[in-house]
Design a protein around this motif. Structure first.
Motif, PDB file in Angstrom:
ATOM      1  N   LEU A  61       0.830  -1.208   0.000  1.00  9.55           N
ATOM      2  CA  LEU A  61       0.000   0.000   0.000  1.00  9.55           C
ATOM      3  C   LEU A  61       0.862   1.255   0.000  1.00  9.55           C
ATOM      4  N   ALA A  62       1.894   1.289   0.818  1.00 12.62           N
ATOM      5  CA  ALA A  62       2.771   2.459   0.879  1.00 12.62           C
ATOM      6  C   ALA A  62       3.512   2.662  -0.435  1.00 12.62           C
ATOM      7  N   PHE A  63       3.954   1.582  -1.057  1.00 13.37           N
ATOM      8  CA  PHE A  63       4.656   1.693  -2.335  1.00 13.37           C
ATOM      9  C   PHE A  63       3.742   2.308  -3.398  1.00 13.37           C
ATOM     10  N   PHE A  64       2.523   1.784  -3.518  1.00 15.63           N
ATOM     11  CA  PHE A  64       1.609   2.307  -4.537  1.00 15.63           C
ATOM     12  C   PHE A  64       1.131   3.715  -4.208  1.00 15.63           C
TER      13      PHE A  64
ATOM     14  N   ILE B  81       8.522   1.942   5.380  1.00 11.33           N
ATOM     15  CA  ILE B  81       7.691   2.585   6.410  1.00 11.33           C
ATOM     16  C   ILE B  81       6.370   1.825   6.559  1.00 11.33           C
ATOM     17  N   GLY B  82       5.768   1.444   5.438  1.00  9.48           N
ATOM     18  CA  GLY B  82       4.533   0.669   5.481  1.00  9.48           C
ATOM     19  C   GLY B  82       4.729  -0.684   6.129  1.00  9.48           C
TER      20      GLY B  82
ATOM     21  N   ALA C 145      -3.031   6.071   8.673  1.00 10.49           N
ATOM     22  CA  ALA C 145      -2.732   7.397   9.220  1.00 10.49           C
ATOM     23  C   ALA C 145      -1.357   7.422   9.892  1.00 10.49           C
ATOM     24  N   VAL C 146      -1.038   6.367  10.630  1.00  7.63           N
ATOM     25  CA  VAL C 146       0.281   6.278  11.278  1.00  7.63           C
ATOM     26  C   VAL C 146       1.378   6.229  10.213  1.00  7.63           C
ATOM     27  N   MET C 147       1.119   5.482   9.159  1.00  6.89           N
ATOM     28  CA  MET C 147       2.079   5.362   8.063  1.00  6.89           C
ATOM     29  C   MET C 147       2.336   6.725   7.413  1.00  6.89           C
TER      30      MET C 147
ATOM     31  N   VAL D 226      -6.683   5.901  -2.232  1.00  7.86           N
ATOM     32  CA  VAL D 226      -5.812   4.729  -2.119  1.00  7.86           C
ATOM     33  C   VAL D 226      -5.499   4.439  -0.660  1.00  7.86           C
ATOM     34  N   LEU D 227      -5.237   5.467   0.128  1.00  4.83           N
ATOM     35  CA  LEU D 227      -4.930   5.264   1.545  1.00  4.83           C
ATOM     36  C   LEU D 227      -6.128   4.706   2.315  1.00  4.83           C
TER      37      LEU D 227
END
Length: 146
Positions: free
Chosen positions: A16-19, A44-45, A73-75, A126-127
């Protein structure tokens, strides 16, 4: 202690973080050099998924969706602080700040600028959707390998 839920949450939030990072890139000014931005975001994700979502899995679907949104949200918060600090160091070596206190304040100014740039419908969608789905995935893993 490693669990299947933590593993699935870490993997899901890394993806998710990458995309999200890839979708965020076009919103930055033209000519921005990103380097390892997407891969650091994935790391980080991974950490957020393992530490935040993983332990909260196994309490039901609604709790999983809420925990997934919280982990997103934390990410984002972790990414804003990390990338703002990195950008501050780059600016500090090109004497953009008069002193160390101004540089520390600059971290938060940069974080606000990045956050305002990040507020776009595609990044937020996306988030939110990805966080909910990643939460449900880790909930599934927690139930499957209890």
């Amino acid at each position: 202690m490693p669990t299947a839920a933590k593993l699935f949450a870490a993997f899901a939030f890394a993806v998710l973080a990458f995309f999200t990072a890839e979708i965020f890139k076009p919103h930055m000014p033209e000519g921005t050099k990103f380097g390892y931005f997407s891969f650091v975001s994935a790391l980080i994700g991974l950490v957020a998924g393992w530490r935040v979502m993983g332990p909260e899995a196994g309490h039901g679907n609604w709790q999983a969706v809420n925990s997934g949104l919280k982990t997103s949200a934390v990410m984002v918060g972790m990414a804003l602080i990390i990338f703002s600090t990195y950008e501050m160091f780059l600016l500090a070596f090109r004497p953009a700040y008069k002193g160390p206190m101004e540089a520390v304040v600059g971290i938060f100014e940069l974080a606000i600028d990045f956050f305002l740039t990040m507020i776009a419908w595609d990044v937020i969608a996306v988030l939110v959707l990805g966080g909910a789905l990643a939460g449900l995935l880790s909930e599934w893993a927690a139930r499957r390998w209890k």
